[in-house]
Design a protein around this motif. Structure first.
Motif, short mmCIF file in Angstrom:
data_model
loop_
_atom_site.label_atom_id
_atom_site.label_comp_id
_atom_site.label_asym_id
_atom_site.label_seq_id
_atom_site.Cartn_x
_atom_site.Cartn_y
_atom_site.Cartn_z
N ARG A 117 0.85 -1.19 0.00
CA ARG A 117 0.00 0.00 0.00
C ARG A 117 0.88 1.24 0.00
NH1 ARG A 117 -1.87 -3.37 4.16
NH2 ARG A 117 -3.87 -4.40 3.73
N SER A 118 0.39 2.30 -0.66
CA SER A 118 1.08 3.59 -0.64
C SER A 118 0.05 4.70 -0.70
CB SER A 118 2.07 3.69 -1.81
OG SER A 118 1.38 3.61 -3.06
N GLY A 119 0.48 5.92 -0.39
CA GLY A 119 -0.44 7.05 -0.41
C GLY A 119 -1.22 7.17 0.89
N LYS A 120 -2.29 7.98 0.84
CA LYS A 120 -3.05 8.30 2.05
C LYS A 120 -4.53 7.94 1.93
CE LYS A 120 -0.18 12.38 3.08
NZ LYS A 120 -0.20 13.84 3.30
N ILE A 121 -5.08 7.58 3.09
CA ILE A 121 -6.52 7.48 3.27
C ILE A 121 -6.89 8.52 4.33
CG2 ILE A 121 -8.40 6.05 4.17
CD1 ILE A 121 -7.03 3.64 2.97
N ILE A 123 -9.89 10.28 6.57
CA ILE A 123 -11.23 10.04 7.11
C ILE A 123 -11.70 11.28 7.86
CG2 ILE A 123 -12.64 8.52 8.56
CD1 ILE A 123 -10.15 6.56 8.45
N THR A 124 -12.84 11.79 7.49
CA THR A 124 -13.51 12.80 8.31
C THR A 124 -14.78 12.16 8.86
OG1 THR A 124 -14.70 13.72 6.42
CG2 THR A 124 -12.58 14.72 6.97
N TYR A 125 -15.13 12.50 10.10
CA TYR A 125 -16.22 11.77 10.74
C TYR A 125 -17.10 12.68 11.58
CZ TYR A 125 -13.15 12.09 14.82
OH TYR A 125 -12.36 12.57 15.83
N THR A 126 -18.32 12.22 11.78
CA THR A 126 -19.22 12.85 12.74
C THR A 126 -19.74 11.75 13.65
OG1 THR A 126 -21.18 12.53 11.34
CG2 THR A 126 -19.96 14.58 11.05
N GLY A 127 -19.63 11.93 14.94
CA GLY A 127 -20.11 10.92 15.87
C GLY A 127 -19.15 9.75 15.99
N ARG A 128 -19.45 8.89 16.93
CA ARG A 128 -18.64 7.69 17.16
C ARG A 128 -18.92 6.66 16.08
NH1 ARG A 128 -16.84 7.15 22.55
NH2 ARG A 128 -17.17 4.92 22.50
N SER A 129 -17.92 5.86 15.77
CA SER A 129 -18.01 4.93 14.65
C SER A 129 -19.21 4.00 14.74
CB SER A 129 -16.73 4.10 14.54
OG SER A 129 -16.79 3.22 13.44
N LEU A 130 -19.49 3.47 15.93
CA LEU A 130 -20.56 2.49 16.08
C LEU A 130 -21.87 3.12 16.54
CD1 LEU A 130 -18.58 -0.50 17.63
CD2 LEU A 130 -19.11 -0.03 15.24
N GLU A 131 -21.95 4.41 16.45
CA GLU A 131 -23.17 5.12 16.84
C GLU A 131 -24.08 5.26 15.62
OE1 GLU A 131 -24.14 9.74 17.88
OE2 GLU A 131 -22.45 8.80 18.91
N PRO A 132 -25.32 4.75 15.70
CA PRO A 132 -26.24 4.89 14.56
C PRO A 132 -26.39 6.35 14.16
CG PRO A 132 -27.13 3.34 16.15
CD PRO A 132 -25.92 3.96 16.79
N GLY A 133 -26.29 6.59 12.84
CA GLY A 133 -26.38 7.96 12.33
C GLY A 133 -25.03 8.61 12.10
N SER A 134 -23.96 8.02 12.64
CA SER A 134 -22.64 8.60 12.42
C SER A 134 -22.22 8.40 10.95
CB SER A 134 -21.61 7.94 13.34
OG SER A 134 -21.46 6.56 13.03
N VAL A 135 -21.42 9.34 10.47
CA VAL A 135 -21.01 9.33 9.06
C VAL A 135 -19.49 9.47 8.98
CG1 VAL A 135 -21.19 10.48 6.82
CG2 VAL A 135 -23.19 10.38 8.32
N LYS A 136 -18.89 8.64 8.14
CA LYS A 136 -17.46 8.75 7.83
C LYS A 136 -17.32 9.00 6.33
CE LYS A 136 -16.48 4.74 9.70
NZ LYS A 136 -17.67 4.45 10.52
N THR A 137 -16.58 10.03 5.97
CA THR A 137 -16.30 10.31 4.56
C THR A 137 -14.82 10.01 4.32
OG1 THR A 137 -17.99 12.03 4.50
CG2 THR A 137 -16.34 12.06 2.75
N VAL A 138 -14.58 9.09 3.40
CA VAL A 138 -13.22 8.58 3.18
C VAL A 138 -12.77 8.99 1.78
CG1 VAL A 138 -11.76 6.52 3.09
CG2 VAL A 138 -13.74 6.60 4.65
N THR A 139 -11.65 9.68 1.72
CA THR A 139 -11.07 10.05 0.43
C THR A 139 -9.67 9.45 0.32
OG1 THR A 139 -10.25 12.14 1.34
CG2 THR A 139 -12.38 12.18 0.21
N MET A 140 -9.29 9.14 -0.92
CA MET A 140 -7.97 8.57 -1.18
C MET A 140 -7.09 9.61 -1.86
SD MET A 140 -10.30 6.10 -0.84
CE MET A 140 -11.14 5.74 -2.38
N GLU A 141 -5.89 9.75 -1.37
CA GLU A 141 -4.93 10.69 -1.94
C GLU A 141 -3.71 9.91 -2.42
OE1 GLU A 141 -2.09 14.08 -0.08
OE2 GLU A 141 -4.25 14.45 0.20
N ASP A 142 -3.59 9.78 -3.74
CA ASP A 142 -2.48 9.00 -4.35
C ASP A 142 -2.39 7.61 -3.73
OD1 ASP A 142 -1.73 11.21 -5.92
OD2 ASP A 142 -0.53 12.02 -4.28
#
Length: 299
Positions: A117-121, A123-142
């Protein structure tokens, strides 16, 4: 006399041409055209290559989802910290104020299972990971996995927690693409549901995937994918370098119905076997999503 000789030669020439035609016709019935090849075989090779492309993309996306959850755990956002081999050669930073986690593999590092693997992942998030309604937006950079460059934005929404403490996520891929070492590109948009079955440790985790996707394959043809029977991944299979799903069935419609292909991933065993059915004709093949085979194009 001269006329008779010409007639005789003409008749002999006609007989020779007729015999030659019969020989060519008989030969063509017995073997494939040495230039064009066997159409059915070529079509299947293309379908097998499509299966390999599909497996490569799906394996990379599943890898990104697993890295995302490991990153959230590592940052102690979810309250379920586990020592993850997915992060062992990456630099992980957590900007709590801006709710951002960056997982940086730099110029490339190889994990314990042999994945490069190389480059970056990011993650921006709202709320705790296992909390219903929480959102994670994941972008890949190179970001690259085993020499395949993966791009796009994955939006991961926690839909619910089941009674047995099993999280269910909606995962949308926007502007997704995979660029292969030969320069070919496959694009993808998807809307999936992923159920995370958490085991006693990381290697015993499983995930169930359902939903649809669409885009352009490496030949530039449109495709629409529907999961007919949920796709099952076992994390422990990666230890054996088996990155395909262990079970499930998906259907892919090429160019609006020009061809219909189904992939059946089997009965739960860790292997790289898939049964490909193309327009009613089936064959079991071994697929290696890390081999990065170039799809032969018909010219």
């Amino acid at each position: 006399m001269k006329t008779l000789t010409n007639d005789l030669l003409s008749n002999r020439m006609k007989s020779l041409m007729a015999a030659l035609f019969v020989m060519i016709f008989a030969a063509s019935c017995g073997e494939e055209d040495p230039v064009l090849g066997d159409d059915e075989t070529l079509n299947f090779e293309v379908d097998e290559a499509n299966a390999e492309t599909e497996a490569t993309i799906e394996s990379a996306m599943d890898d990104i989802d697993n890295i995302t959850e490991a990153g959230m755990d590592f940052a102690n956002v979810a309250g379920r910290h586990r020592d993850s081999e997915l992060l062992e050669c990456a630099e992980v930073t957590h900007d709590e104020e801006n709710q951002t986690i960056t997982i940086d593999y730099g110029d490339g590092c190889e994990g314990r299972r042999g994945r490069m693997r190389s480059g970056k992942i990011i993650i921006t998030y709202t709320g705790r990971s296992l909390e219903p309604g929480s959102v994670k937006t994941v972008t890949m950079e190179d970001f690259m996995v085993d020499e395949v460059a993966i791009a796009g934005t994955r939006i991961k929404t926690n839909l619910m927690m089941t009674e047995d403490d099993t999280p269910v996520f909606r995962i949308q891929l926007v502007g997704g693409s995979a660029t292969f070492p030969d320069g070919t590109v496959a694009t993808r948009e998807s809307d999936l549901t992923r159920t995370w079955i958490r085991g006693e440790d990381e290697l015993s985790d499983e995930s169930y995937v359902e939903g649809t996707s669409s885009g352009l394959n490496r030949e530039g043809n449109t495709y629409e994918t529907t999961i007919l029977e949920r796709i099952v991944y076992k994390r422990d299979c990666g230890r054996l370098l088996k990155f395909l799903p262990v079970s499930g069935v998906k259907e892919i419609v090429i160019n609006g119905g020009e061809s219909v292909i189904t992939y059946d991933y089997g009965d739960g065993e860790c292997d790289n076997l898939v049964t490909i059915n193309t327009d009613g004709v089936s064959e079991e093949v071994e697929i290696n999503p890390r081999r990065l085979k170039h799809i032969a194009k018909r010219g």
